[in-house]
Each structure stands twice: as C-alpha cells, then as structure tokens.
Scaffold this motif. Sequence first.
Motif, PDB file in Angstrom:
ATOM      1  N   THR A  91       0.831  -1.201   0.000  1.00  0.00           N
ATOM      2  CA  THR A  91       0.000   0.000   0.000  1.00  0.00           C
ATOM      3  C   THR A  91       0.871   1.259   0.000  1.00  0.00           C
ATOM      4  OG1 THR A  91      -0.073   0.154   2.418  1.00  0.00           O
ATOM      5  CG2 THR A  91      -1.727  -1.255   1.344  1.00  0.00           C
ATOM      6  N   GLY A  92       0.201   2.386  -0.085  1.00  0.00           N
ATOM      7  CA  GLY A  92       0.913   3.650   0.009  1.00  0.00           C
ATOM      8  C   GLY A  92       1.624   3.803   1.328  1.00  0.00           C
ATOM      9  N   GLN A  93       1.034   3.243   2.400  1.00  0.00           N
ATOM     10  CA  GLN A  93       1.673   3.306   3.701  1.00  0.00           C
ATOM     11  C   GLN A  93       3.008   2.560   3.696  1.00  0.00           C
ATOM     12  OE1 GLN A  93       0.641   4.986   6.723  1.00  0.00           O
ATOM     13  NE2 GLN A  93       2.806   4.509   6.965  1.00  0.00           N
ATOM     14  N   ASP A  94       3.077   1.449   2.960  1.00  0.00           N
ATOM     15  CA  ASP A  94       4.340   0.712   2.863  1.00  0.00           C
ATOM     16  C   ASP A  94       5.403   1.537   2.145  1.00  0.00           C
ATOM     17  OD1 ASP A  94       3.460  -1.777   4.116  1.00  0.00           O
ATOM     18  OD2 ASP A  94       2.247  -2.075   2.317  1.00  0.00           O
ATOM     19  N   VAL A  95       4.985   2.287   1.130  1.00  0.00           N
ATOM     20  CA  VAL A  95       5.917   3.173   0.424  1.00  0.00           C
ATOM     21  C   VAL A  95       6.424   4.253   1.372  1.00  0.00           C
ATOM     22  CG1 VAL A  95       6.151   4.858  -1.444  1.00  0.00           C
ATOM     23  CG2 VAL A  95       4.906   2.738  -1.839  1.00  0.00           C
ATOM     24  N   PHE A 140      13.813  13.177  -2.706  1.00  0.00           N
ATOM     25  CA  PHE A 140      14.239  11.785  -2.791  1.00  0.00           C
ATOM     26  C   PHE A 140      13.664  11.196  -4.069  1.00  0.00           C
ATOM     27  CE2 PHE A 140      13.377   7.196  -1.686  1.00  0.00           C
ATOM     28  CZ  PHE A 140      14.692   6.779  -1.886  1.00  0.00           C
ATOM     29  N   ILE A 141      14.537  10.752  -4.954  1.00  0.00           N
ATOM     30  CA  ILE A 141      14.112  10.190  -6.235  1.00  0.00           C
ATOM     31  C   ILE A 141      14.474   8.713  -6.271  1.00  0.00           C
ATOM     32  CG2 ILE A 141      14.263  10.359  -8.740  1.00  0.00           C
ATOM     33  CD1 ILE A 141      13.090  12.816  -7.385  1.00  0.00           C
ATOM     34  N   LYS A 156       3.917  12.179  -4.608  1.00  0.00           N
ATOM     35  CA  LYS A 156       3.232  12.908  -3.541  1.00  0.00           C
ATOM     36  C   LYS A 156       3.434  12.231  -2.193  1.00  0.00           C
ATOM     37  CE  LYS A 156      -0.375  14.881  -6.503  1.00  0.00           C
ATOM     38  NZ  LYS A 156      -1.809  14.841  -6.878  1.00  0.00           N
ATOM     39  N   MET A 157       3.414  10.897  -2.187  1.00  0.00           N
ATOM     40  CA  MET A 157       3.646  10.175  -0.932  1.00  0.00           C
ATOM     41  C   MET A 157       5.054  10.431  -0.407  1.00  0.00           C
ATOM     42  SD  MET A 157       1.704   6.491  -1.286  1.00  0.00           S
ATOM     43  CE  MET A 157       2.150   6.145  -2.991  1.00  0.00           C
ATOM     44  N   LEU A 172       9.039  13.894   3.131  1.00  0.00           N
ATOM     45  CA  LEU A 172      10.072  14.925   3.187  1.00  0.00           C
ATOM     46  C   LEU A 172       9.575  16.196   3.863  1.00  0.00           C
ATOM     47  CD1 LEU A 172      11.442  14.467  -0.436  1.00  0.00           C
ATOM     48  CD2 LEU A 172      12.657  13.904   1.662  1.00  0.00           C
ATOM     49  N   MET A 173       8.287  16.483   3.708  1.00  0.00           N
ATOM     50  CA  MET A 173       7.716  17.672   4.321  1.00  0.00           C
ATOM     51  C   MET A 173       7.337  17.439   5.782  1.00  0.00           C
ATOM     52  SD  MET A 173       7.799  20.138   2.141  1.00  0.00           S
ATOM     53  CE  MET A 173       6.699  21.312   2.925  1.00  0.00           C
ATOM     54  N   GLY A 174       7.610  16.222   6.276  1.00  0.00           N
ATOM     55  CA  GLY A 174       7.339  15.929   7.679  1.00  0.00           C
ATOM     56  C   GLY A 174       5.898  15.644   7.989  1.00  0.00           C
ATOM     57  N   GLN A 175       5.095  15.358   6.949  1.00  0.00           N
ATOM     58  CA  GLN A 175       3.678  15.112   7.165  1.00  0.00           C
ATOM     59  C   GLN A 175       3.386  13.648   7.479  1.00  0.00           C
ATOM     60  OE1 GLN A 175       2.105  16.581   3.512  1.00  0.00           O
ATOM     61  NE2 GLN A 175       2.724  18.687   3.924  1.00  0.00           N
TER      62      GLN A 175
END
Length: 446
Positions: free
Chosen positions: A103-107, A128-129, A379-380, A385-388
């Motif tokens: 899932t996105g959470q795993d990413v 981060f790329i 976006k994830m 990186l934005m600390g969200q």
Amino acid sequence: MTQNGVIVGLDIGTTMVKVVVAQNNGGRFNVIATGSAAGAGLKRGVIVDINQTAEAITKAVSQAAAKANVSIEEVVVGLPANQVTIQKISGLVSIENQNKQITGQDVVNVTNQALNSLSLAEQTPVEFIPSQFIVDGFDGIKDPTDMIGVRLEVQGLVYLAPNKVVDGIKTAVKKAGLHLAAMDLAPMALAPSFLSDAEQNFGAILIDIAGGQSTASVIHDHKVKYMTVDYEGGVNVTKDISTVLSISEREAEAVKVKYGSADSKQASAEQIFYVDAVGLTEKKAVDEKYLSEIMEARFDQIFDRLDQQLDSVGADDLPGGYIITGGSAATPGLLAKAQEHFGENVQIARPNQIGLRHPSFARALAFASYEAFQSDLQKMIKSVLMGQQVYQAVAKPYHQAETSEPVIQTTEEDETFIEEDAPKEGIFKRMKNSLSSLFAETDDED
C-alpha cells in the motif's frame, strides 16, 4: 494545492520575488496571474533579512492574488542548489498487512526507513528520487503499489540542503502568513518544464542565470546528477556597468536592458546613448559597443567557471546540449556568447504560457507545474520529506532470519556524478571517454 485546482509557485530570488498562479483542471495547466516584488533579502541563496524577504513575498503574492481574484493561502516554494549534496540511500521493510498487498503506507514506511539511515550534519533531505523498488528480490520496479510481496526495498538518490537555507525559507513564508505546501529543488523542477523527455533521459546541461547566481545542473536518466553554483549573475553585470560608467545601479540596470548585449560583436560603436555620470555636470556619451564589452566580460567569467566545473566531471558533451534559462537569458546576444563557450548545441528556454514569455518567471512557473503533475508515488514521498508522514515507530525494518539488524545501506559517493544503473553496451560508446564518471559500469547500488 488550493481550491479549484489553483497552484501558486513562489520563487524567492536574490533581488526579486516572483509568483505564478496557475490552475490545473483535468491535466490542462494554465497560468492565470503573476506577481513580483523587489527586495528579497538574500545573499548567495541564503536569506539574510527575514523581514525584508517576508515583506517582498507578501507584496508579490498579494499582487498575484488581486490579478487572479483568488485567495492565496499556500505556496510551492523553490530551493536553490547552493551547497546541495547528493547521496545514494536504500531502505528495506516487511509488508505487515495480512494479504501482503503493498500500500501507500508501505511506500511511506520504506521511504522513512531509507531516510532514517542518513547521518545528517546541519542538512535537511529536500528531495528523494527512487531509482527502483525491489519486491521480494524482483528489481526494476518503478511503483510497487498494489503488488503482492513480503519484503519491500527502495534505492535512490537523496538531495540534502543546508538547514540554514531551508529554515530561512520556511520562516520567511510563515512570517508572510502563508502555508508551505511543498519545497522543490530548483533544477529538479526546471528540468521537466524546459527539457524534452529525450533530453532528460539521454542527458543535458541546464543553466539557470539568475540575478545573484548562476547554476549549472547535469540532467540524466530523468534525475539531477550534478549541480554547480557560480555566485555571479545579472546583478553583477549591472554593478559592473555602474562602476565603469560611474552611474547609479538603477540607471545601470536600465541601460543594460535598453542598450546592452552579451556579445560585443553584435553591438555598434555608432549607436550612442547618454547617462548621468557622477561628478559630471553634463550627460556622458556612451556607445553600445563599449557597454556590451563591459557586459561581455562578466558573462565570459561566468561561463568560463561553469564550463571548467562541468569539464572537471566529464559532463561537457551530453547529447541534449545546453539549455539556458533564468532572467539573464533574455539578454540580447547571450545565445551567441554561450555558443562561444559551449559549442553550437545551445538553446534559450522561455516559458511558453500565454501572457508569460519572459525567462525571469521560469522558476516560479516550474515550481507550480512540477507540483501540478506529481504522481501519487511522488506525492507520498514528498509528504515524508515535508514531515507530514513520519512513522519511525511504525516502519518496521525487514529482518533476515540470521540477524536482527535491519538491512539498510547508505553510500556517500566520492565521485561527483552518482550513477545507479549500468548503461546498455554501446548506447553511449561515443561519449565513453568524456563521460566516464557519469556512465561508469556498476554492479549494484552500493
């Protein structure tokens, strides 16, 4: 992103703040307003006067908001390339949900795991790329979301900016009463806006000539592989004119724009204009060729130093050539002058939006565009990186059966270029000697 798909790009430059308000409706990206204000309060990319910077941001944003008839509460701001370092990092986590679907959470978790491996000394990860994700040993995956597996790895490049630069921008934006939606590294945002897909893939040099500094970035494989900053730009050209002609900097800027050229061969000694020189009761006559010789000398210095840095890392002959943008890219004769230094494969890039053609708005436009077309995966990662979305307690590292240590690897590269994937044999054979550091064969990501 604000309501109705409105995105605001904010460029905090050395002498000017530029704002672009754009709207993204169903993939259609249109500029609806711009704003600008003088007096940004920066020196060499670092904010040295928070109040001055915040005031300039407020003025530029208010101007753009009035033109667009929208309320602006959040912005996407750019980060200069000053003292930015690039490292390889990797992370590895276990998939915790019962059906083992990623899932996105795993990413988010594996991104956090990779970032947590960094040893930060007065630096902040700003981009981060991923070069690839690996699911249960199967590599080369660009987006692992919805795949089935028990182990997820990520390998990629992280870009680290000095805390003083990042904190200064955050403070100034907050003081201006705005929310920081995202921070984008300038060369990374500029590349997709002004380079073709082929140029980003096979390699090109992006040169951004701003007011207070000039940046050359090597773009290859859709990543920024190298950046070098020269702390001179359009402001220095103006100061040279002011000093040599003994006129105010304000008048020097005016004559530069009206009569100047970066290439003295394109100017005429027969064309005369007059200035108010200090110490003279009558106006002083100056010919356009003399003015252009003053300007040419400074541009020669900037291009010489950038060329030396690019040559030192073997990046002076990429297939995509050189793409020049930034406010000074509008200077007459600049293309010819750049071609003297870099060869014929040089082009000037300007925004192509209706009502927005001047290269001085290139960065603000690029920040808005870059944010508008971010993939869900990007976006994830940006949210981390934005600390969200920082889940240090949640992100559980994958454990090998014989050890309790997480498998995390961080590599600090001594080489200027950071190469991740070995090129296919023969593709870049003609550039093998000049680009050995960029296209060197590697067996793995270590």
